[in-house]
Design an enzyme around this catalytic site. Structure first.
Site: not given
Ligand code: NAP
Length: 248
Positions: A136, A149
């Site tokens: 991130s 975070y």
């Molecule tokens: P999201 O839509 O909330 O997706 C998060 C995913 O992670 C879900 O599929 C969730 O699935 C899974 N997850 C969470 N805890 C887990 C666990 N203990 N075991 C297995 N799966 C787990 O958010 P996203 O934005 O796509 O996030 C994906 C990644 O991108 C994360 O690492 C996040 O930190 C990073 N990121 C996001 C942003 C942003 O602005 N969106 C920015 C920078 C980085 P389940 O709940 O079904 O397990």
């Protein structure tokens, strides 16, 4: 000669960046194994992309072991995407359970998966494995309320860089993708289902969408085998820093 079908594993594929990455890797011809805790969502995705849906909780060593046992012996790509943020409290008011859960998924989860998949990445059918860690801009910056975070994502960056040293000479590429604001379920999860508060994060600006990050992942894994893209930071045009966004 018939080209070998690459095998890709995407964690956290039940939503957002992970789901879109699975779609794009499938479009590239990969057989994609998708993991997360919400199996029903994964099954719908797997049907759409002719992939394989497997329950995975990256915070649970036994779940990781069971997940990995069901994978082929050779894995070409591991996208360590599972994770996210919980809460936005200043350090002086930290909610310990938030910090523990964030650490367990974003940091230990990523390390558990990397450790467990290492022998399979070494046997990649294409000859070269590829580890893609989703960090991130929080791996590069800090902001008030974000320490739980940002500390995790700084740790992800440290792990990525350490692996690049430890696996030097092995046939595995290592990339970190560091997004800024992407509209997914990220903020909904961070604010415990408060949709109004989550929507306010993206109000008056155009955030990235999951496909923008999936595009970058598809690109890094499709470079020639001798090329390693170390790191990509991707932000919406309206974002200068983690806490500095231009809103109309
Ligand atoms: P999201 O839509 O909330 O997706 C998060 C995913 O992670 C879900 O599929 C969730 O699935 C899974 N997850 C969470 N805890 C887990 C666990 N203990 N075991 C297995 N799966 C787990 O958010 P996203 O934005 O796509 O996030 C994906 C990644 O991108 C994360 O690492 C996040 O930190 C990073 N990121 C996001 C942003 C942003 O602005 N969106 C920015 C920078 C980085 P389940 O709940 O079904 O397990």
């Amino acid at each position: 000669m018939i080209p070998v079908q690459r095998c890709a594993v995407v964690t956290g594929a039940s939503s957002g960046i992970g789901a879109e990455t699975a779609r794009q890797l499938a479009r590239q011809g990969c057989k994609v194994y998708v993991g997360a805790r919400r199996l029903e969502r994964l099954q719908a995705l797997a049907e759409e992309i002719q992939g394989v849906a497997l329950t995975l909780d990256v915070t649970d060593t036994e779940s990781v072991r069971h997940f990995v046992d069901q994978l082929p012996e050779a894995v070409d790509i591991l996208v360590n995407n599972a994770g996210g943020a919980l809460g936005l409290e200043p350090v002086a008011e930290m909610e310990e359970s938030h910090w523990q859960r964030m650490w367990d998924s974003n940091v230990l989860g990523l390390a558990r998966m990397s450790k467990a998949l290492y022998p399979r990445l070494l046997k990649a059918s294409s000859g070269v494995g590829h580890l893609v860690n989703i960090g991130s801009i929080a791996a590069h910056e800090t902001y008030a309320g974000g320490a739980g975070y940002t500390a995790c994502k700084h740790a992800v960056k440290a792990i990525t860089e350490t692996l690049r040293v430890e696996w030097l000479g092995k046939p595995i590429r290592i990339t970190e993708i560091d997004p800024g604001l992407v509209e997914t379920e990220f903020s909904l999860v961070r604010f415990a289902g408060d949709a109004e508060r989550a929507a306010s994060v993206y109000a008056g600006m155009e955030p990235l969408v999951a496909a923008d990050i999936a595009d970058a992942i598809s690109w890094v894994v499709s470079r020639p085998a001798h090329v390693n893209i170390d790191e990509i930071i991707i932000k919406p045009r309206a974002q200068a820093r983690a806490g500095l966004v231009h809103r109309n």
